[in-house]
Scaffold this motif. Sequence first.
Motif, mmCIF file in Angstrom:
data_model
loop_
_atom_site.group_PDB
_atom_site.id
_atom_site.type_symbol
_atom_site.label_atom_id
_atom_site.label_comp_id
_atom_site.label_asym_id
_atom_site.label_seq_id
_atom_site.Cartn_x
_atom_site.Cartn_y
_atom_site.Cartn_z
ATOM 1 N N ARG A 55 -0.491 32.016 -0.267
ATOM 2 C CA ARG A 55 -0.246 32.992 0.803
ATOM 3 C C ARG A 55 -0.837 32.483 2.114
ATOM 4 O O ARG A 55 -2.043 32.262 2.197
ATOM 5 C CB ARG A 55 -0.855 34.341 0.422
ATOM 6 N N GLY A 57 -1.259 33.145 6.169
ATOM 7 C CA GLY A 57 -1.156 34.097 7.267
ATOM 8 C C GLY A 57 -0.962 33.371 8.588
ATOM 9 O O GLY A 57 -1.591 32.347 8.825
ATOM 10 N N LEU A 87 6.804 37.858 5.187
ATOM 11 C CA LEU A 87 6.516 39.233 5.575
ATOM 12 C C LEU A 87 6.201 39.221 7.067
ATOM 13 O O LEU A 87 5.256 38.561 7.494
ATOM 14 C CB LEU A 87 5.314 39.767 4.786
ATOM 15 N N GLY A 134 1.016 45.675 3.179
ATOM 16 C CA GLY A 134 1.229 44.227 3.288
ATOM 17 C C GLY A 134 0.846 43.463 2.028
ATOM 18 O O GLY A 134 1.607 42.625 1.535
ATOM 19 N N CYS A 138 3.298 41.401 -0.669
ATOM 20 C CA CYS A 138 3.058 40.017 -1.090
ATOM 21 C C CYS A 138 2.931 39.921 -2.604
ATOM 22 O O CYS A 138 3.417 38.971 -3.224
ATOM 23 C CB CYS A 138 1.799 39.466 -0.426
ATOM 24 N N ILE A 151 2.949 35.181 6.044
ATOM 25 C CA ILE A 151 2.695 36.535 6.537
ATOM 26 C C ILE A 151 2.458 36.460 8.033
ATOM 27 O O ILE A 151 1.458 35.893 8.476
ATOM 28 C CB ILE A 151 1.467 37.143 5.835
ATOM 29 N N CYS A 167 -4.605 36.661 2.626
ATOM 30 C CA CYS A 167 -4.114 35.275 2.618
ATOM 31 C C CYS A 167 -5.095 34.285 2.015
ATOM 32 O O CYS A 167 -6.298 34.485 2.053
ATOM 33 C CB CYS A 167 -3.839 34.819 4.049
#
Lengths: 340, 139
Positions: A55, A57, A87, A134, A138, A151, A167
């Motif tokens: 993940r 960000g 996202l 959020g 995810c 993200i 993240c």
Amino acid sequence: MTSNHPKNSAEGYAERVLQGDRRALTRLISWAENGDGRFPGALAALYPSLGRAWRVGITGPPGAGKSTLVNELALAMRREDLEVGILAVDPSSPFTGGALLGDRIRMEELTGDQHVYIRSMASRKSHGGMARAGVDACDVMDAFGMERILIETVGVGQAEYDVMGACDTVVVVMCPGAGDGVQAMKAGILEVADVLVVNKSDLAGAERLADDLSEAVHTRAIRSDEWSGEVGSSWTVPVVLASAGKAQGVDEVLKAITSHRAMLDSRGPNGLEDARRKKRVAQVRRVIDEELDARVWNTDELGARVENALAAGSTAYGIASEVVDDLLRGAAFGMRSKES
Amino acid sequence: MSDRKIRVLIAKPGLDGHDRGAKTVATVLRDAGMEVIYTGLHQTPEMIAEAALQEDVDVVGLSILSGAHMSLFPRIREALKARDMGDVLLTGGGIIPEDDMAALEADGFSKLFGPGTRTTDIVAWIEGAVKERWAREEA
């Protein structure tokens, strides 16, 4: 595969997500956003499948080029044949609750790709650059089989840190012309960065900003990382020049993200797991706060008590202390359960 | 749950590049408390339906000023159906002759809006139609 669950039940939807059904993926994210009572059950069924996605960000001030960079990073990940979820969070109006979500405009090339899923999300009542749902979104994408999740936060200023909790790697995007080096030395957004990107590198002042940022990250003796618990991290934040609109420097950004991941992996078998567990604990704490807030104020009686106490001359601190003590002793103040 | 917001995709299919109207409608719907996803110009029917799926919208609003409405509306409806999104409200506006509008509405499309429409009418119609749709879902 035959299912033991009704198609429209929480478990049925979760099963469809695990089988790669995009209609179910998109609907479960809506459930998360809307606080639908079926979501927790569906998420429970997905939990054992989490953890495969990396993940990332992408945060930074408005207009720094976050969407364009996300688009280019996703295209680069697709060249490596990875499944990519995106996202994109944009702000909700605090006055009307409405939102105009326009990040897809810069991601047009990705719309027809069946290996990419893009979801726009309004921040609703959150103020930390993310949306409340959020992390849930995810999680659903992770369970669906996305290998990378990008993200993109709301355009942020100097004090929005929620992206850290969502993240594995945080990329902060800056661009020249938005303040001098002193801005970069202030506490705040730079401290959440695992990777710094100076975007629009073709503009005047880009090199200078990159130099200032490099100084700022190098002279920061201790990186106190609340989420991972690391103090004095061995990671030196790389500063990468890029021009996402011209597809320049994107591979270097991707390399920096990959290096950060390698660093987390090199901390031993539990390095990454520890970091993720601590973030999950922080999420649980936030959810408890929200549920307490929702349940405690789900009554008129408490509001009336507050008004009476104020009229009797009590201070905010005095009333709060009494109310919390009473709550912990089990007073219900006429509260109803969450579902009613 | 009361947290639910009306989600609308505003799209411009085909070759026409006049997006003042689409942007105006997007802003009006935002100010009415809806979450509006704006996708930009020159969208194919497949791109619009795919975005509608990914965003799980309640409404797809098309702006068509090119005269291609009789071909684009049905193609977008088919692309939505192919994605199990046939129940999404499909509406739109633009320079659409009254006869064509009547023909499309008779063919099962949602209401269409021509030049001079009051924005408050668009908001009221969407709110009413979406709430009916949600009530059907609950049932």
